[in-house]
Design a protein around this motif. Structure first.
Motif, short mmCIF file in Angstrom:
data_model
loop_
_atom_site.label_atom_id
_atom_site.label_comp_id
_atom_site.label_asym_id
_atom_site.label_seq_id
_atom_site.Cartn_x
_atom_site.Cartn_y
_atom_site.Cartn_z
N THR A 357 0.85 -1.19 0.00
CA THR A 357 0.00 0.00 0.00
C THR A 357 0.89 1.24 0.00
OG1 THR A 357 -1.74 -1.14 1.25
CG2 THR A 357 -1.81 1.26 1.21
N LEU A 358 0.65 2.14 -0.96
CA LEU A 358 1.46 3.35 -1.08
C LEU A 358 0.55 4.57 -0.96
CD1 LEU A 358 3.78 2.44 -4.10
CD2 LEU A 358 4.26 2.21 -1.67
N ASP A 359 0.88 5.45 -0.02
CA ASP A 359 0.20 6.73 0.10
C ASP A 359 1.05 7.75 -0.66
OD1 ASP A 359 -0.90 9.16 0.82
OD2 ASP A 359 -1.37 8.53 2.85
N MET A 360 0.60 8.15 -1.83
CA MET A 360 1.43 8.94 -2.72
C MET A 360 1.13 10.43 -2.66
SD MET A 360 3.09 6.42 -3.71
CE MET A 360 4.18 7.18 -4.90
N ILE A 386 -1.88 -4.52 -4.70
CA ILE A 386 -1.25 -3.20 -4.58
C ILE A 386 -2.36 -2.16 -4.47
CG2 ILE A 386 0.20 -1.46 -5.70
CD1 ILE A 386 1.67 -3.70 -7.13
N GLU A 387 -2.22 -1.25 -3.50
CA GLU A 387 -3.17 -0.16 -3.34
C GLU A 387 -2.42 1.16 -3.40
OE1 GLU A 387 -6.60 1.60 -0.28
OE2 GLU A 387 -5.56 -0.30 0.17
N ILE A 388 -2.92 2.07 -4.24
CA ILE A 388 -2.34 3.41 -4.38
C ILE A 388 -3.35 4.42 -3.81
CG2 ILE A 388 -1.35 5.11 -5.94
CD1 ILE A 388 0.17 2.50 -5.92
N LYS A 389 -2.95 5.12 -2.75
CA LYS A 389 -3.82 6.11 -2.13
C LYS A 389 -3.45 7.52 -2.60
CE LYS A 389 -4.74 3.51 2.13
NZ LYS A 389 -4.68 3.54 3.62
N PHE A 391 -4.13 9.11 -5.32
CA PHE A 391 -3.65 9.16 -6.71
C PHE A 391 -4.32 10.33 -7.43
CE2 PHE A 391 -4.03 7.76 -11.19
CZ PHE A 391 -2.68 7.74 -11.49
N MET A 397 3.26 9.15 -11.94
CA MET A 397 2.63 8.08 -11.17
C MET A 397 2.11 6.99 -12.09
SD MET A 397 3.05 8.21 -8.06
CE MET A 397 1.99 6.78 -7.89
N ILE A 401 3.00 2.97 -11.84
CA ILE A 401 1.98 1.93 -11.86
C ILE A 401 2.18 1.01 -13.06
CG2 ILE A 401 -0.50 1.50 -12.06
CD1 ILE A 401 -0.95 4.09 -10.50
N ILE A 416 -7.05 1.64 -6.74
CA ILE A 416 -6.67 3.03 -6.96
C ILE A 416 -7.65 3.93 -6.21
CG2 ILE A 416 -6.30 4.85 -8.66
CD1 ILE A 416 -4.30 2.62 -8.88
#
Length: 448
Positions: A357-360, A386-389, A391, A397, A401, A416
């Motif tokens: 999990t990525l907090d971008m 995979i979780e993208i926060k 976004f 980015m 991904i 996403i």
């Protein structure tokens, strides 16, 4: 027949019940209602003493500024309740000192009354005590509080905290300190070492005075060291942290970097929440030392504020290895120029990772280096979700991904979370991502 029914209707059936049943009924009522039953009759006046298992001042005496008759009635009820500790069946006592500062109650008298209740609860075999004193200039707590045989849970939010030198809580399993300044930090550490079955220890926004924070306990399973923003005023009062807790299952640490870390092998560590702030270039080595100490963890939430602007520019220490890690959540705080692709290099340290999990938030194109040519093993063989926060649809980015989708051969779900509330914009983002090449045929791209 009608008269017979009417006569039966006025019978006091409840009063005919035996005491043990009445006590059971009272135990199911809110404490406010139980207090009022004490005025029914002489029999009811002390019946509640055997039925009340929890007294919580937060429920019965909220943060009042203007005293009322009901407030005084409750305080008098507590006096009567603790008048005979041997009759008590109290399990939990939660008390605060807001009422002590009322204009109609002398301060010294109020705290004397409060300490008397605490002692009575301890003599009555209470198992949990939660004390919240919001003012710093308060009297010392009763010594009995730190030498009680019955206590299982002790939670203290007290300004100036004084712990007696001779302490022993043989059955204590949970110990929490909050917003406390320890005049003698070593006495607190001595208390911890004398809690032989302690499982849960927490320090939140606490200050020490010139000590090495040395926590040693064989039975400890949960440890929280949350010093929040206190580093701004240099209030921690310690420079070195030593932790010897071989059976620890959960660890939370929130602070800037201490000068040194000595952490025992935490072979049982399941979860760690680490939120650190780097203020100087030397903090890189300190952060590495901290992360080495938790390298056996299975689930990690790592949040970094790199004010030093060194961590993401420095090659990773090859000694770092998280071979047991299967879940990682990474958050970047308040640093727009961080090196976003650093996290891809970091994945090389965790070959068995399954969930990422990525907090971008707070990212910029300037912070991204070229994507690495050597693909992390976990991305090739193990990562399934995979979780993208946060976004926002930035091109750099999309590039990251795309890298994930291109190499994640067993990926099953890509989540996403966009910042754009408009459904059309979100659909466009998902559509663009869905058109990217994917190594895994099972991969589904979704939004929360």
């Amino acid at each position: 027949m009608g008269e017979q029914v009417e006569s039966v209707g006025v019978l006091d059936r409840i009063s005919n019940l035996p005491d043990h049943i009445l006590c059971r009924i009272l135990s199911l009522l809110p404490i406010k209602d139980v207090v009022q039953t004490s005025i029914i009759s002489l029999r009811w006046r002390y019946l509640y003493a055997s039925s009340v298992s929890v007294i919580d001042f937060n429920d019965c005496l909220p943060h009042i500024s203007v005293p009322s008759e009901n407030d005084n009635f409750f305080l008098n009820f507590v006096d009567r309740f603790f008048s005979n500790p041997k009759q008590l069946s109290l399990e939990c006592f939660r008390v605060h000192d807001f009422w002590v500062r009322r204009d109609d109650i002398p301060r010294d008298e109020g705290y004397l009354r409060l300490n008397g209740w605490i002692c009575a609860a301890l003599h009555g075999g209470v198992k949990e005590i939660d004390i919240r004193f919001v003012y710093k200039d308060v009297p010392t707590l009763p010594t009995l509080l730190f030498n009680c045989q019955s206590l299982v849970t002790l939670k203290l939010i007290i300004g100036n905290m004084k712990v007696p030198s001779n302490t022993c809580l043989p059955n204590l399993k949970t110990l929490h300190f909050g917003c406390s300044t320890f005049q003698d930090g070593y006495s607190v550490l001595w208390l911890i070492s004398n809690c032989h079955v302690l499982e849960n220890l927490e320090f939140t926004y606490c200050e020490f005075h010139d000590i090495s924070l040395n926590i040693r306990n064989l039975y400890l399973k949960r440890l929280v060291l949350d010093f929040g923003e206190m580093y701004v005023h240099s209030h921690r009062g310690f420079n070195v942290i030593e932790i010897d807790t071989p059976n620890l299952v959960y660890f939370k640490y929130v602070d800037t970097m201490a000068e040194g870390y000595t952490l025992s092998d935490m072979k049982s560590l399941e979860r760690a929440d680490i939120e650190i702030t780097l203020l100087a270039s030397v903090d890189y080595e300190r952060a590495t030392g901290l992360l080495k100490g938790i390298s056996n963890v299975r689930s990690l939430c790592l949040a970094i504020e790199d004010c030093s602007k060194t961590l993401f520019l420095t090659p990773l220490d090859p000694v770092l290895a998280f071979n047991s890690l299967v879940e990682l959540e990474f958050r970047n705080y308040y640093s727009e120029d961080w090196q976003g692709t650093w996290i891809l290099e970091y994945l090389h340290c965790m070959p068995n990772l399954k969930t990422l999990t990525l907090d971008m938030s707070s990212t910029s194109a300037e912070g991204f280096r070229s994507l690495p040519t050597t693909v992390p093993l976990c991305l090739l063989f193990h990562i399934k979700e995979i979780e993208i926060k946060h976004f926002e649809g930035e091109e750099h980015m999309f590039e990251m991904i795309s890298y994930f989708l291109k190499h994640a051969s067993v990926l099953e779900k890509l989540v996403i979370e966009t910042l754009d509330p408009w459904e059309k914009e979100e659909s466009a983002v998902i559509g663009k991502l869905s058109s990217l090449p994917k190594k895994s045929n099972k991969c589904e791209i979704v939004t929360p």
